[in-house]
Design a protein around this motif. Structure first.
Motif, PDB file in Angstrom:
ATOM      1  N   PRO A   5      35.338  84.694 143.568  1.00  0.00           N
ATOM      2  CA  PRO A   5      34.920  84.564 142.182  1.00  0.00           C
ATOM      3  C   PRO A   5      33.601  83.797 142.052  1.00  0.00           C
ATOM      4  O   PRO A   5      33.409  82.781 142.713  1.00  0.00           O
ATOM      5  N   GLY A   6      32.691  84.329 141.246  1.00  0.00           N
ATOM      6  CA  GLY A   6      31.391  83.700 141.043  1.00  0.00           C
ATOM      7  C   GLY A   6      30.311  84.204 141.977  1.00  0.00           C
ATOM      8  O   GLY A   6      29.135  83.928 141.784  1.00  0.00           O
ATOM      9  N   ASP A   7      30.692  84.967 143.002  1.00  0.00           N
ATOM     10  CA  ASP A   7      29.746  85.480 143.998  1.00  0.00           C
ATOM     11  C   ASP A   7      29.115  86.777 143.489  1.00  0.00           C
ATOM     12  O   ASP A   7      29.370  87.863 144.006  1.00  0.00           O
ATOM     13  N   ALA A   8      28.253  86.665 142.490  1.00  0.00           N
ATOM     14  CA  ALA A   8      27.690  87.832 141.810  1.00  0.00           C
ATOM     15  C   ALA A   8      26.856  88.724 142.724  1.00  0.00           C
ATOM     16  O   ALA A   8      26.810  89.933 142.537  1.00  0.00           O
ATOM     17  N   ALA A  41      32.076  84.783 136.042  1.00  0.00           N
ATOM     18  CA  ALA A  41      32.603  83.572 136.677  1.00  0.00           C
ATOM     19  C   ALA A  41      33.562  82.770 135.806  1.00  0.00           C
ATOM     20  O   ALA A  41      34.474  82.131 136.310  1.00  0.00           O
ATOM     21  N   ASP A  42      33.360  82.813 134.494  1.00  0.00           N
ATOM     22  CA  ASP A  42      34.232  82.021 133.618  1.00  0.00           C
ATOM     23  C   ASP A  42      35.446  82.805 133.127  1.00  0.00           C
ATOM     24  O   ASP A  42      36.272  82.281 132.388  1.00  0.00           O
ATOM     25  N   ILE A  47      29.784  89.530 131.251  1.00  0.00           N
ATOM     26  CA  ILE A  47      28.807  88.710 131.953  1.00  0.00           C
ATOM     27  C   ILE A  47      27.728  88.297 130.964  1.00  0.00           C
ATOM     28  O   ILE A  47      27.086  89.153 130.355  1.00  0.00           O
ATOM     29  N   ASN A  48      27.565  86.978 130.800  1.00  0.00           N
ATOM     30  CA  ASN A  48      26.586  86.453 129.848  1.00  0.00           C
ATOM     31  C   ASN A  48      26.087  85.094 130.323  1.00  0.00           C
ATOM     32  O   ASN A  48      26.447  84.636 131.411  1.00  0.00           O
ATOM     33  N   PRO A  66      34.994  79.054 139.755  1.00  0.00           N
ATOM     34  CA  PRO A  66      34.995  80.371 139.105  1.00  0.00           C
ATOM     35  C   PRO A  66      36.344  81.074 139.294  1.00  0.00           C
ATOM     36  O   PRO A  66      37.066  80.800 140.272  1.00  0.00           O
ATOM     37  N   VAL A  67      36.638  81.969 138.380  1.00  0.00           N
ATOM     38  CA  VAL A  67      37.899  82.703 138.391  1.00  0.00           C
ATOM     39  C   VAL A  67      37.652  84.197 138.294  1.00  0.00           C
ATOM     40  O   VAL A  67      36.585  84.629 137.877  1.00  0.00           O
ATOM     41  N   CYS A  68      38.642  84.970 138.678  1.00  0.00           N
ATOM     42  CA  CYS A  68      38.609  86.422 138.459  1.00  0.00           C
ATOM     43  C   CYS A  68      39.817  86.796 137.623  1.00  0.00           C
ATOM     44  O   CYS A  68      40.945  86.465 137.991  1.00  0.00           O
TER      45      CYS A  68
END
Length: 69
Positions: A5-8, A41-42, A47-48, A66-68
């Motif tokens: 999570p968070g690894d865009a 991530a939130d 996505i913003n 971060p979460v999924c």
């Protein structure tokens, strides 16, 4: 598809590169994250800029991970 999570940018960990990837996606028409759930991530459902600040707080201020969803 949400392994980290968070690894865009799908680089294997969460770092400033993920922040720049999301900023480019939101504001410059850059490529979408390979896994949209990792870019959110939130866990807000899209996505913003909130995801950007969330990851910055996580990396530099010890914020929530971060979460999924």
């Amino acid at each position: 598809c949400c392994n980290t999570p968070g690894d865009a940018d799908n680089g294997g960990d969460v770092n400033i590169g993920d922040v720049t990837w999301v900023i480019a996606y939101i504001f410059q028409g850059g490529s979408a994250p390979p896994c949209m759930k990792e870019g959110d991530a939130d866990g807000g459902g899209d996505i913003n800029i909130g995801d950007v600040t969330f990851v910055i707080a996580y990396i530099f201020q010890g914020g929530s991970a971060p979460v999924c969803l």
